[in-house]
Motif scaffolding. Structure first.
Motif, PDB file in Angstrom:
ATOM      1  N   ASP A 265      -1.225  -1.623   2.045  1.00 47.43           N
ATOM      2  CA  ASP A 265      -2.180  -0.502   1.429  1.00 47.43           C
ATOM      3  C   ASP A 265      -1.992   0.810   2.044  1.00 47.43           C
ATOM      4  N   SER A 292      -5.711  -6.461  -1.395  1.00 49.12           N
ATOM      5  CA  SER A 292      -5.669  -4.928  -1.133  1.00 49.12           C
ATOM      6  C   SER A 292      -7.201  -4.728  -0.566  1.00 49.12           C
ATOM      7  N   GLN A 332      -0.357  -5.942   0.398  1.00 46.56           N
ATOM      8  CA  GLN A 332      -0.870  -5.523   1.877  1.00 46.56           C
ATOM      9  C   GLN A 332      -0.019  -5.951   2.660  1.00 46.56           C
ATOM     10  N   SER A 375     -10.451   1.451   6.520  1.00 51.89           N
ATOM     11  CA  SER A 375     -10.111  -0.085   6.007  1.00 51.89           C
ATOM     12  C   SER A 375     -11.653  -0.854   6.060  1.00 51.89           C
TER      13      SER A 375
END
Length: 457
Positions: A265, A292, A332, A375
């Motif tokens: 990502d 992702s 990812q 994230s």
């Protein structure tokens, strides 16, 4: 001639993969080689080339000889590259007159597994239609038809250098990595010789880990699935950054100077920014997968971009890229596809471009991560479900479906859930992503227990 089949053969998300000597036998490899050859070159002249590569697994030679026997029986000329990354095979097929290619590798799987990935004449993974046609031949055990125009088996290790030159030239300048110190974890796999050479030729100082081809150790506590050795080495040697490849080097993960993971990502975000600023990203579009992170998606949207999600698997990412005209996509897990430079996921290509991106930015990878995005807490658990039919039919498990619906309603727009059967391993993957780690852990635990109770038992 036809071998008797005792096991139903199916292509997964990345070719045929399983335990070497059980599912992956010399007989299966020979049959697969023959029928792949017939489907890829059904009515063309004999002697057309087919490119064959392998990673370092101990079972690789056995399967390579079986494949070559079948391919030559189908009238093809087999060009054996030997130890090489998967993207090398795809590149060579695409840039030659070859009718197809195959890579013998189980990617990130343990040493006792192996696999066979087949590419068409453009260097793409086989279409679903071609896969089904080959599966039908394998499972029916039909008789071989030969015209006695036998093919030949040739060793062509020099083709690896052709691929290496293409990697170097993709950056367009001499020694663009001069002054950088880079750690490479090569996972005892396919990139042990090529990756250090490429980075050194581009000007970097290179420290290598697990850099001997060893089929008994490939991926074991190293590489892209085990980042601790790389983290420690980057900090110990005060390196600018580090890269960890999987066994066949079609994917890569990075760590920054603090040892923090830079996953697919973040790589997509950094590379996307660069292409966006150069006006080389049509529609500011990136294709990612359902795995992702939401943090990535929302950060990219804040930059005016669009994120399209595909199913897990680089072939599905590639299909969506073609559908939308996207130039950048990936997973990812570190499969990154940039159509400016190639047609498939390429760990080495991604690594040198990320390193060059950092050098051009005039700052550290640590800084780039700090100013990128945060994230969401994301938890991924794998639950072993050995029964294939139960694994593939998880969507019919009513208690699990009820729990998924309950969790989805509870989290609303504060998180999301993904449950799926792996196409490469005998597991069901449970992923929960939420604004808080506590919420993610709560629902992950419940969902894993449900899978274990109703499917794994």
């Amino acid at each position: 001639m036809s071998a008797v089949k005792s096991t139903l053969v199916r292509f997964g998300t990345d070719g045929i993969r399983g335990r070497a000597g059980e599912l992956l036998t010399p007989n299966l490899a020979m049959e697969l080689g023959y029928w792949a050859g017939r489907e890829l070159a059904p009515s063309q002249s004999p002697g057309q080339p087919f490119i064959l590569g392998q990673d370092s697994r101990a079972s690789g030679d056995m399967l390579a000889m079986g494949l070559a026997a079948g391919l030559t029986a189908a009238g093809l000329e087999v060009w054996q590259v030997g130890l090489c990354p998967t993207p090398c095979v795809a590149y060579l097929v695409h840039h030659s007159e070859a009718v197809g290619g195959a890579m013998i590798s189980a990617s990130h799987n343990p040493p006792e597994d192996n696999g066979i990935k087949i590419f068409d004449a453009q260097g793409n993974k086989l279409s679903q239609e071609l896969q089904r046609a080959i599966e039908t031949h394998l499972n029916q055990g039909g008789a071989w038809e030969t015209s006695h125009h036998w093919g030949h088996n040739l060793n062509r290790p020099e083709l690896l250098h052709t691929y290496g030159q293409a990697l170097r030239s993709s950056l367009g300048t001499d020694q663009p990595l001069a002054g950088m110190k880079v750690v490479l974890d090569l996972a005892y796999g396919a990139a042990v010789s090529l990756a250090p050479q490429i980075f050194q030729q581009l000007g970097a100082t290179v420290i290598c880990l697990h850099n001997q081809a060893n089929g008994e150790k490939i991926n074991v506590n190293c590489g892209s699935t085990h980042l601790d050795p790389l983290r420690q080495a980057v900090q110990e040697f005060e390196a600018d950054l580090g890269f960890a490849f999987d066994g066949d080097a079609d994917r890569v993960l990075a760590v920054d100077g603090l040892g923090r993971t830079i996953d697919g990502d973040h790589i997509l975000y950094f590379w996307g920014q660069t292409l966006q600023q150069a006006q080389q990203l049509p529609g500011d579009l990136i294709v990612a997968t359902v795995m992702s992170n939401l943090g990535f998606e929302r950060a990219w949207e804040q930059r005016g971009g669009t994120l399209v999600r595909a199913a897990v698997g680089d072939q599905y990412v590639h299909a969506e890229m073609l559908r939308y005209g996207a130039m950048l996509g990936g997973e990812q897990s570190g499969h990154i596809l940039c159509r400016h430079y190639g047609i498939g996921g390429d760990g080495l290509l991604t690594a040198i471009h990320l390193a060059a991106l950092v050098k051009r930015a005039g700052c550290s990878l640590r800084h780039l991560k700090d100013v990128s995005f945060e994230s969401y807490p994301q938890i991924l658990r794998n639950v072993k479900v050995m029964d294939r039919e139960r694994r593939l039919a998880w969507q019919d498990c009513q208690p699990l479906q009820t729990l998924i619906a309950q969790a989805t309603a509870d989290m609303g727009d504060q998180g999301r859930i993904l449950v799926r059967a792996s196409g490469t391993e005998p597991v069901i993957r449970v992923m929960v992503e939420a604004v808080s780690a506590t919420l993610a852990e709560h629902w992950t635990s419940k969902l894993v227990t449900s899978v274990e109770t109703y499917l794994a038992a």
